[in-house]
Design an enzyme around this catalytic site. Structure first.
Site, PDB file in Angstrom:
ATOM      1  N   GLU A   1       0.828  -1.205   0.000  1.00  0.00           N
ATOM      2  CA  GLU A   1       0.000   0.000   0.000  1.00  0.00           C
ATOM      3  C   GLU A   1       0.861   1.253   0.000  1.00  0.00           C
ATOM      4  O   GLU A   1       1.831   1.323   0.739  1.00  0.00           O
ATOM      5  CB  GLU A   1      -0.776   0.086   1.306  1.00  0.00           C
ATOM      6  CG  GLU A   1      -1.746  -1.003   1.501  1.00  0.00           C
ATOM      7  CD  GLU A   1      -2.503  -0.783   2.795  1.00  0.00           C
ATOM      8  OE1 GLU A   1      -3.504  -1.452   2.946  1.00  0.00           O
ATOM      9  OE2 GLU A   1      -2.086   0.042   3.616  1.00  0.00           O
TER      10      GLU A   1
ATOM     11  N   CYS B   1      -2.692   2.269   8.028  1.00  0.00           N
ATOM     12  CA  CYS B   1      -1.799   1.289   7.412  1.00  0.00           C
ATOM     13  C   CYS B   1      -2.420  -0.107   7.424  1.00  0.00           C
ATOM     14  O   CYS B   1      -2.981  -0.549   8.399  1.00  0.00           O
ATOM     15  CB  CYS B   1      -0.409   1.319   8.037  1.00  0.00           C
ATOM     16  SG  CYS B   1      -0.256   0.683   9.693  1.00  0.00           S
TER      17      CYS B   1
HETATM   18  N1  SAH Z   1       5.889   0.098  12.306  1.00  0.00           N
HETATM   19  C1  SAH Z   1       6.142   1.491  12.400  1.00  0.00           C
HETATM   20  C2  SAH Z   1       5.719   2.268  11.173  1.00  0.00           C
HETATM   21  C3  SAH Z   1       4.435   1.882  10.537  1.00  0.00           C
HETATM   22  S1  SAH Z   1       2.974   2.237  11.474  1.00  0.00           S
HETATM   23  C4  SAH Z   1       5.506   2.070  13.651  1.00  0.00           C
HETATM   24  O1  SAH Z   1       4.734   1.381  14.299  1.00  0.00           O
HETATM   25  O2  SAH Z   1       5.834   3.207  13.978  1.00  0.00           O
HETATM   26  C5  SAH Z   1       2.922   4.008  11.394  1.00  0.00           C
HETATM   27  C6  SAH Z   1       2.088   4.662  12.456  1.00  0.00           C
HETATM   28  O3  SAH Z   1       0.690   4.411  12.234  1.00  0.00           O
HETATM   29  C7  SAH Z   1       2.392   4.155  13.869  1.00  0.00           C
HETATM   30  O4  SAH Z   1       2.527   5.221  14.769  1.00  0.00           O
HETATM   31  C8  SAH Z   1       1.179   3.323  14.170  1.00  0.00           C
HETATM   32  O5  SAH Z   1       0.981   3.166  15.527  1.00  0.00           O
HETATM   33  C9  SAH Z   1       0.093   4.093  13.472  1.00  0.00           C
HETATM   34  N2  SAH Z   1      -1.152   3.347  13.261  1.00  0.00           N
HETATM   35  C10 SAH Z   1      -1.310   2.030  13.038  1.00  0.00           C
HETATM   36  N3  SAH Z   1      -2.611   1.719  12.923  1.00  0.00           N
HETATM   37  C11 SAH Z   1      -3.292   2.873  13.071  1.00  0.00           C
HETATM   38  C12 SAH Z   1      -4.684   3.211  13.051  1.00  0.00           C
HETATM   39  N4  SAH Z   1      -5.594   2.292  12.835  1.00  0.00           N
HETATM   40  N5  SAH Z   1      -5.020   4.500  13.274  1.00  0.00           N
HETATM   41  C13 SAH Z   1      -4.069   5.445  13.465  1.00  0.00           C
HETATM   42  N6  SAH Z   1      -2.760   5.197  13.476  1.00  0.00           N
HETATM   43  C14 SAH Z   1      -2.370   3.921  13.294  1.00  0.00           C
HETATM   44 FE1  SF4 Z   2       3.777  -3.083  12.871  1.00  0.00          FE
HETATM   45 FE2  SF4 Z   2       2.768  -1.990  15.094  1.00  0.00          FE
HETATM   46 FE3  SF4 Z   2       3.781  -0.403  13.172  1.00  0.00          FE
HETATM   47 FE4  SF4 Z   2       1.459  -1.758  12.767  1.00  0.00          FE
HETATM   48  S1  SF4 Z   2       1.825  -0.124  14.266  1.00  0.00           S
HETATM   49  S2  SF4 Z   2       3.148  -1.576  11.350  1.00  0.00           S
HETATM   50  S3  SF4 Z   2       1.873  -3.682  13.899  1.00  0.00           S
HETATM   51  S4  SF4 Z   2       4.871  -1.899  14.429  1.00  0.00           S
END
Ligand code: SAH
Ligand code: SF4
Length: 393
Positions: free
Chosen positions: A88, A341
């Site tokens: 994505e 994401c």
């Molecule tokens: N793995 C890394 C980067 C990818 S996730 C990390 O966790 O930082 C990027 C950001 O999106 C992270 O801060 C994560 O907590 C947030 N995120 C994941 N799912 C989400 C959601 N449903 N709503 C808002 N933010 C979300």
């Molecule tokens: Fe992976 Fe957590 Fe980042 Fe989602 S929020 S991409 S599960 S590290």
């Protein structure tokens, strides 16, 4: 080929018996003009193009699967990779006047255009609220695939991409080498300023230390989401291996080494991590750390969490602001197009391609159990304090 820098492209040219400057020409087509068809690279000799193909090099390999767009120009594209899996990518123009942009997106120029790219397919960290985590880990994304995500979006964008955030699917610091290779290519070849690149991590300490040693001027964002270990263990399971005290020490080392401020990301989940007491705990946790807090409205997946109410967001923000720390609330975008994401991919996978499911109800249960354990602990601490007072009086 998008995972090769110009010195490596020169090597490709030499290996094909061509002068080195042909490698630079190739780099200009790929990273300067975003051209991905060899037969359009008309100043390269046909023989060279054929040799490149015969050697198995391809300029790009992602196939378009689906896309969605909102009126403000936020766009999400799903690509399929011949190496397996789907990726994505999100494109977000930031407009000086969002209203004008809605009525005439072609008529005004965005202040900046950000692309959010994926570094892994799926993710092993498995945060309780994240759609990417639900599907488990499939594989790392190669550097060339990361650069291709930007190049493909640039071809669509209409405006120059100015910022790249490594915040799509996956944990970039668990795919360190390819992520750093992509950072260098985007900076040195594509020309995106280092300060316009952001790596977001769930808090992988060895990766933070490695990155600190590179002394790059990129932005490091750390996804905190909880100010105490009990809750963070439940929300961000990697916390069991890299708990908050160690994480803070690593962040301090990072700031000292790079002289860069860290961004703390905090997704606000109603009734889970959004109380003003938790905001005060967060303020205490961050004491002495050069960090800015970015509060993120939760983009509801089906993990049975709910976004915090606007009043709770405001109260949380105010506590942090009053402590003198810089704080912002992320503008919510793309909810209609499943831009959190892993969401679009997951939606398209429903009923189709089988993906490993984590049970959302169990994720919620784990958080409830964590909160109960925490209140029990606080209760004990209080009773302990009373007993102590009693003994002293
Ligand atoms: N793995 C890394 C980067 C990818 S996730 C990390 O966790 O930082 C990027 C950001 O999106 C992270 O801060 C994560 O907590 C947030 N995120 C994941 N799912 C989400 C959601 N449903 N709503 C808002 N933010 C979300
Ligand atoms: Fe992976 Fe957590 Fe980042 Fe989602 S929020 S991409 S599960 S590290």
């Amino acid at each position: 080929m998008l995972g090769l820098d110009s010195s490596e492209l020169k090597e490709v040219a030499r290996a094909c018996g061509q002068p080195a400057y042909r490698g630079d020409q190739l780099a200009r087509w790929l990273f300067g003009r975003f051209e991905l068809a060899l037969d359009k690279m008309t100043d390269l000799p046909r023989a060279f193009r054929e040799q490149i193909e015969a050697a198995g090099y391809v300029p790009g390999e992602l196939a378009f699967v689906a896309d969605r767009q909102t009126p403000d120009g936020t766009r999400k594209v799903l690509f399929a990779s011949p190496r397996r899996g789907t990726l994505e990518v999100v494109l977000m123009p930031h407009w000086p006047d969002p209203e004008a942009a809605r009525s005439d997106p072609q008529g005004i120029r965005p202040e900046r255009v950000t692309t959010c790219i994926s570094t892994q397919i799926g993710c092993a960290v498995g945060c309780a609220f994240c759609a990417t985590g639900f599907s488990g880990f499939q594989r790392n994304v190669a550097a060339g695939e990361m650069v291709e995500q930007v190049v493909r979006m640039q071809r669509e964008a209409g405006h120059r991409i100015s910022n790249v955030v490594f915040m799509g699917m996956g944990e970039p610091l668990l795919n360190y080498n390819d992520t750093l290779k992509a950072v260098r290519i985007l900076n040195e070849e594509v020309g995106i300023g280092m300060r316009h690149l952001t790596i977001s991590t769930a808090g992988i300490i060895p990766g933070i230390d490695r990155l600190a040693a590179e002394r790059l001027q990129l932005t490091l964002a750390v996804s905190l989401h909880a100010p105490d270990d009990i809750l963070r263990d439940a929300l961000v399971p990697i916390n069991r291996r890299y708990p908050l005290a160690d994480l803070k020490a690593a962040m301090k080392r990072y700031v000292t080494r790079t002289s860069r401020r860290i961004t703390i990301e905090y997704v606000l989940l109603a009734g889970v991590n959004d109380s003003t007491a938790q905001a005060r705990d967060l303020v205490r946790y961050l004491e002495g750390l050069n960090a800015h807090v970015n509060l993120i409205p939760y983009n509801a997946t089906d993990a049975q969490f709910e976004p915090s109410r606007p009043e709770a967001v405001e109260a949380f923000r105010e506590v942090i602001e009053r402590s003198g720390r810089a704080v912002s609330v992320r503008v919510e975008r793309g909810r209609q197009i499943d831009a959190a994401c892993g969401q679009l991919r997951r939606r398209l996978a429903e009923g189709g391609e089988a993906i490993l499911e984590k049970d959302p109800a169990r994720a919620r249960e784990a958080v409830v159990a964590a909160r109960q354990a925490r209140s029990a602990e606080q209760g004990k601490a209080l009773t302990g304090a009373k007993e102590h007072d009693g003994a002293g009086s």
